[in-house]
Design a protein around this motif. Structure first.
Motif, PDB file in Angstrom:
ATOM      1  N   GLN A 112       2.769  -0.208 -15.787  1.00 33.26           N
ATOM      2  CA  GLN A 112       1.445   0.482 -15.524  1.00 33.26           C
ATOM      3  C   GLN A 112       1.004   0.363 -14.270  1.00 33.26           C
ATOM      4  OE1 GLN A 112      -1.805  -1.239 -14.854  1.00 33.26           O
ATOM      5  NE2 GLN A 112      -0.697  -3.259 -14.743  1.00 33.26           N
ATOM      6  N   LEU A 113       1.708  -0.303 -13.174  1.00 38.55           N
ATOM      7  CA  LEU A 113       1.462  -0.402 -11.849  1.00 38.55           C
ATOM      8  C   LEU A 113       1.332   1.207 -10.953  1.00 38.55           C
ATOM      9  CD1 LEU A 113       3.121  -3.538 -10.986  1.00 38.55           C
ATOM     10  CD2 LEU A 113       0.820  -3.294 -11.191  1.00 38.55           C
ATOM     11  N   PRO A 114       0.431   1.142 -10.098  1.00 35.81           N
ATOM     12  CA  PRO A 114       0.468   2.465  -9.605  1.00 35.81           C
ATOM     13  C   PRO A 114       1.638   3.079  -8.870  1.00 35.81           C
ATOM     14  CG  PRO A 114      -1.747   1.406  -9.131  1.00 35.81           C
ATOM     15  CD  PRO A 114      -0.609   0.644  -9.723  1.00 35.81           C
ATOM     16  N   ALA A 115       2.584   1.829  -8.474  1.00 36.05           N
ATOM     17  CA  ALA A 115       3.691   2.260  -7.655  1.00 36.05           C
ATOM     18  C   ALA A 115       4.661   3.244  -8.666  1.00 36.05           C
ATOM     19  CB  ALA A 115       4.528   1.319  -7.276  1.00 36.05           C
ATOM     20  N   THR A 116       4.516   3.226 -10.086  1.00 32.37           N
ATOM     21  CA  THR A 116       5.374   4.174 -10.811  1.00 32.37           C
ATOM     22  C   THR A 116       4.648   5.350 -11.032  1.00 32.37           C
ATOM     23  OG1 THR A 116       4.199   3.572 -13.088  1.00 32.37           O
ATOM     24  CG2 THR A 116       5.819   1.964 -12.162  1.00 32.37           C
ATOM     25  N   ILE A 117       3.798   5.839 -10.471  1.00 34.11           N
ATOM     26  CA  ILE A 117       3.050   7.251 -10.059  1.00 34.11           C
ATOM     27  C   ILE A 117       4.248   8.139  -9.426  1.00 34.11           C
ATOM     28  CG2 ILE A 117       1.253   8.674  -9.178  1.00 34.11           C
ATOM     29  CD1 ILE A 117      -0.830   6.587  -9.918  1.00 34.11           C
ATOM     30  N   PRO A 118       4.688   9.160  -9.962  1.00 33.74           N
ATOM     31  CA  PRO A 118       5.803   9.988  -9.238  1.00 33.74           C
ATOM     32  C   PRO A 118       5.497  10.574  -7.722  1.00 33.74           C
ATOM     33  CG  PRO A 118       5.061  11.118 -10.877  1.00 33.74           C
ATOM     34  CD  PRO A 118       4.437   9.952 -10.918  1.00 33.74           C
ATOM     35  N   VAL A 119       6.144  10.299  -6.772  1.00 34.91           N
ATOM     36  CA  VAL A 119       6.002  10.945  -5.427  1.00 34.91           C
ATOM     37  C   VAL A 119       7.326  11.938  -5.118  1.00 34.91           C
ATOM     38  CG1 VAL A 119       5.879  10.216  -3.088  1.00 34.91           C
ATOM     39  CG2 VAL A 119       4.853   8.696  -4.620  1.00 34.91           C
ATOM     40  N   PRO A 120       6.648  13.100  -4.741  1.00 32.34           N
ATOM     41  CA  PRO A 120       8.002  13.972  -4.594  1.00 32.34           C
ATOM     42  C   PRO A 120       8.573  13.759  -2.961  1.00 32.34           C
ATOM     43  CG  PRO A 120       6.011  15.249  -4.515  1.00 32.34           C
ATOM     44  CD  PRO A 120       5.685  13.791  -4.828  1.00 32.34           C
ATOM     45  N   LYS A 121       9.898  13.389  -3.283  1.00 28.84           N
ATOM     46  CA  LYS A 121      10.344  12.909  -1.857  1.00 28.84           C
ATOM     47  C   LYS A 121      10.167  13.794  -0.552  1.00 28.84           C
ATOM     48  CE  LYS A 121      14.678  10.936  -0.018  1.00 28.84           C
ATOM     49  NZ  LYS A 121      16.092  10.611  -0.357  1.00 28.84           N
ATOM     50  N   ASP A 122      10.328  15.195  -0.917  1.00 28.59           N
ATOM     51  CA  ASP A 122      10.158  16.347   0.021  1.00 28.59           C
ATOM     52  C   ASP A 122       8.707  16.557   0.541  1.00 28.59           C
ATOM     53  OD1 ASP A 122       9.325  17.229  -2.216  1.00 28.59           O
ATOM     54  OD2 ASP A 122      10.198  19.401  -1.799  1.00 28.59           O
ATOM     55  N   LYS A 123       7.791  16.035  -0.126  1.00 28.15           N
ATOM     56  CA  LYS A 123       6.370  16.023   0.116  1.00 28.15           C
ATOM     57  C   LYS A 123       5.725  14.720   0.766  1.00 28.15           C
ATOM     58  CE  LYS A 123       5.973  20.387  -1.119  1.00 28.15           C
ATOM     59  NZ  LYS A 123       5.270  20.587  -2.317  1.00 28.15           N
ATOM     60  N   ASP A 124       6.600  13.567   0.923  1.00 25.57           N
ATOM     61  CA  ASP A 124       6.329  12.364   1.417  1.00 25.57           C
ATOM     62  C   ASP A 124       6.059  12.378   2.813  1.00 25.57           C
ATOM     63  OD1 ASP A 124       5.515   9.651   1.513  1.00 25.57           O
ATOM     64  OD2 ASP A 124       7.585   8.957   1.327  1.00 25.57           O
ATOM     65  N   THR A 125       4.802  11.858   3.301  1.00 27.88           N
ATOM     66  CA  THR A 125       4.548  11.609   4.568  1.00 27.88           C
ATOM     67  C   THR A 125       4.256  10.507   5.219  1.00 27.88           C
ATOM     68  OG1 THR A 125       2.198  12.214   4.126  1.00 27.88           O
ATOM     69  CG2 THR A 125       3.583  14.248   4.832  1.00 27.88           C
ATOM     70  N   GLY A 126       4.976   9.477   4.320  1.00 27.66           N
ATOM     71  CA  GLY A 126       4.797   8.025   4.894  1.00 27.66           C
ATOM     72  C   GLY A 126       3.523   7.374   4.848  1.00 27.66           C
ATOM     73  N   ALA A 127       3.080   6.695   5.794  1.00 29.08           N
ATOM     74  CA  ALA A 127       1.778   6.169   6.126  1.00 29.08           C
ATOM     75  C   ALA A 127       0.607   7.350   5.805  1.00 29.08           C
ATOM     76  CB  ALA A 127       1.603   5.340   7.153  1.00 29.08           C
ATOM     77  N   LYS A 128       1.129   8.575   6.110  1.00 29.20           N
ATOM     78  CA  LYS A 128      -0.221   9.667   6.124  1.00 29.20           C
ATOM     79  C   LYS A 128      -0.337  10.294   4.774  1.00 29.20           C
ATOM     80  CE  LYS A 128      -0.067  11.078  10.884  1.00 29.20           C
ATOM     81  NZ  LYS A 128       0.158  12.169  11.937  1.00 29.20           N
ATOM     82  N   TYR A 129       0.596   9.840   3.809  1.00 25.40           N
ATOM     83  CA  TYR A 129       0.565  10.512   2.460  1.00 25.40           C
ATOM     84  C   TYR A 129      -0.734  10.061   1.620  1.00 25.40           C
ATOM     85  CZ  TYR A 129       2.428  11.480  -2.457  1.00 25.40           C
ATOM     86  OH  TYR A 129       2.532  12.360  -3.604  1.00 25.40           O
ATOM     87  N   LYS A 130      -1.465   9.229   2.112  1.00 24.87           N
ATOM     88  CA  LYS A 130      -2.797   8.914   1.546  1.00 24.87           C
ATOM     89  C   LYS A 130      -3.873   9.837   1.891  1.00 24.87           C
ATOM     90  CE  LYS A 130      -4.490   6.332   5.527  1.00 24.87           C
ATOM     91  NZ  LYS A 130      -4.757   4.623   5.972  1.00 24.87           N
ATOM     92  N   GLU A 131      -3.507  10.810   2.891  1.00 26.04           N
ATOM     93  CA  GLU A 131      -4.495  11.959   3.349  1.00 26.04           C
ATOM     94  C   GLU A 131      -4.373  12.902   2.170  1.00 26.04           C
ATOM     95  OE1 GLU A 131      -3.393  13.125   7.208  1.00 26.04           O
ATOM     96  OE2 GLU A 131      -3.617  10.901   8.107  1.00 26.04           O
TER      97      GLU A 131
END
Length: 590
Positions: free
Chosen positions: A218-237
């Motif tokens: 249930q931890l938020p890290a299991t929320i899926p992230v699309p690799k091609d849209k990942d911007t690292g530290a800027k993904y929070k934006e």
């Protein structure tokens, strides 16, 4: 906006006494014959939202308005560790499983979210398998696959890029040797930790048996992230949404708005009603102004969920009509002070004992809001509702809880500081209650010659750059730090591990444990995780609690209560026990 002044300690004590006298018990709402929570009336009653839904409605439309006295640690699902963020993140992200969106004890139950069901264990609970539902998409229409979930967990491993997150997956999954996360080890095969045999299946491999891995899922890290849209530290934006809402505008430091995600399919998601048309969130808003605006009805929610400030209590508690629109939940949260043994002379147990003895616990309780709105004076770590809690008091601060000056001075003499010493105390600048608690300690410790200098730091980077960064804390003599912890889930492991296990301390910052460094405690945690019998395991959590208190690395303040104000404009208002605050997933707008 009318400005309110902060109440002095004497005035606040009088108001709190009045509130206690007027309290007279909780909600009279009763369960339905089926055992499900009943719906309270449209106006509600005091504590009505603890076990029932106040202002029930399925009406769609409108905008919910929320405010934060500080800012998020991060909106990124791999880099957030505030309880209110985990509550809110369900609006734009879907994890494998989740806590039910329901009042009362039902809110502590897990239910499938991305997954079709709860996990299937095998290999003596060292392997856990989840099947994803079909038809779930990102906000751009791309189908979500198990590889996106795997990538989300992999990227969260990197605590240099994401300093604010927990370390559960880092510590317990069977990662390859020297693995450093999705960015620094991008070509490393991680099937030893996470397999994705097909697009709908994800398999986790652990280093040891773990009967409660569904809590990890249930931890938020299991929320899926699309690799091609990942911007690292800027993904929070701009986090790519899988929930019913997506980001429209996001100005870090000012606020953001959420709008409906037209790629969210309610047929795949029985957990979310998605009633509002959107959410308008302002950050870095004065805490007292937030209270005033919620009471006035032009703001709906103080998103941090830690309760009103002392100034608002004077308006709420004496007025039965205003008080009827509030709730006073007891959560699994401890407000406490970390005592950093890395900062001399607090590297000496006797000096730490002096802090424990000298503290005026009644003044601390008043600073947090009193017994009614702040909490019960705490004598140990584990809150009473967590299995493993035991009543004990290692360092008794006098018979009246106002501090034992004689024993504190004896401890100072024993540690070679008979005249006291100087150190700094950190607190989150946007939190008036933390400042008041730090001031209370400054006064009570000053009686024995311990001089504290208050050091405020921003909430958003409090752990990443300041109190939770060992080098900074040591170099800047942060001997004490105001802190708070709510259980990640309702058992001893979910409460204790991330705040007392020394192996979660990171030189890069973001450490949730900022003071407890004891190899014996680490060994006891490992022993607890090997226990299959719940009673034996709970007994070890008790041992750990006692050992940390023996070490005097933590000064417990209060087991928390909070006074929450219901929005005058919101529907479906209830407290979710998993978060100890109003459930942001179920709310609608009148």
């Amino acid at each position: 906006m009318q400005k309110t002044t902060r109440l002095g300690v004497a005035a606040l004590s009088a108001v709190l006494a009045l509130g206690l006298a007027a309290c007279g018990g909780g909600s009279t709402t009763t369960p339905t014959s089926s055992g499900a929570p009943a719906a309270a009336g449209s106006t509600g009653e005091f504590n009505g939202a603890l076990t029932a839904v106040v202002n029930p409605s399925d009406k769609k439309g409108g905008i919910l308005k929320l405010a934060n006295a500080g800012d998020w640690d991060s909106l990124d699902p791999g880099d957030t560790y505030y309880g209110y963020s985990w509550n809110f993140i369900r609006l734009y992200g879907r994890s494998l499983v989740m806590f039910k969106s329901a009042p009362g004890k039902t809110g502590n139950e897990l239910t499938p979210d991305l997954a079709e069901g709860l996990g299937t264990p095998s290999d003596d609970a060292k392997t856990w398998t989840y099947k994803l539902k079909a038809g779930i998409k990102f906000e751009d229409g791309t189908p979500v696959t198990s590889k996106d979930v795997k990538y989300g967990v992999e990227r969260s491993f990197d605590k240099e890029v994401f300093p604010d997150g927990y370390t559960y997956f880092n510590d317990f999954l069977n990662w390859p040797k020297d693995y450093k996360g999705a960015y620094k080890s991008k070509d490393v095969n991680t099937d030893s930790a996470i397999e994705t045999p097909d697009d709908q299946t994800i398999v986790f491999h652990l280093k040891q048996p773990l009967s409660n891995f569904d809590y990890f899922a249930q931890l938020p890290a299991t929320i899926p992230v699309p690799k091609d849209k990942d911007t690292g530290a800027k993904y929070k934006e701009h986090v790519i949404s899988t929930g019913p809402y997506k980001f429209d505008k996001n100005e870090i430091g000012k606020g953001f708005t959420l709008v409906r995600n037209d790629q969210w399919d309610p047929a795949t998601d029985p957990n979310r009603k998605a009633l509002p048309d959107g959410y308008d969130v302002a950050t870095n808003v004065n805490a007292d102004d937030i209270d005033n605006r919620v009471l006035a009805g032009d703001l709906d929610v103080d998103v941090t969920g830690t309760g009103v400030q002392p100034a608002a209590l004077g308006r709420i508690l004496p007025d039965p009509a205003v008080k009827a629109g509030t709730d006073n939940p007891t959560g699994t949260r401890l407000w406490y002070t970390s005592i950093n043994g890395n900062v001399a002379p607090l590297d000496n147990l006797e000096c730490r004992k002096a802090v424990e003895y000298a503290a005026d616990k009644t003044a601390l309780q008043t600073a947090w809001g009193g017994e009614f709105a702040g909490g019960q004076i705490a004598t140990s770590l584990l809150p009473p509702s967590i299995p493993g809690h035991e009543d004990f008091n290692t360092w008794v601060p006098g018979a009246d809880n106002k501090g034992d000056v004689t024993k504190a001075k004896e401890a100072l003499t024993a540690c070679g500081q008979p005249n006291g010493f100087e150190t700094n105390i950190a607190y989150r600048a946007e939190r008036p209650k933390e400042k008041a608690a730090a001031e209370a300690l400054q006064q009570s410790l000053g009686r024995v010659g311990i001089k504290l200098t208050l050091k405020p730091f921003p909430q958003t980077d409090y752990f990443a750059l300041y109190a939770g960064k060992p080098g900074y804390a040591k170099d800047n003599k942060l001997g004490l730090a105001m802190n708070g912890w709510q259980s990640d889930w309702p058992d001893g492991f979910g409460f204790l591990q991330q705040i007392v296990d020394s192996r979660v301390i990171r030189d890069t910052g973001g450490s949730s444990n900022i003071s407890v460094r004891d190899p014996e405690v680490d060994k006891l945690i490992d022993q607890a995780m090997e226990q299959t019998d719940p009673n034996s395991r709970n007994g070890i959590w008790t041992q750990i609690d006692k050992k940390v208190m023996d070490d005097a690395y933590i000064l417990p303040n209060v087991w928390a209560k909070a006074l929450l104000v219901r929005s005058k404009n919101a529907t479906n208002v209830f407290v979710n026990d998993a978060y100890g605050m109003y459930d942001y997933l179920g709310m609608g707008v009148k």
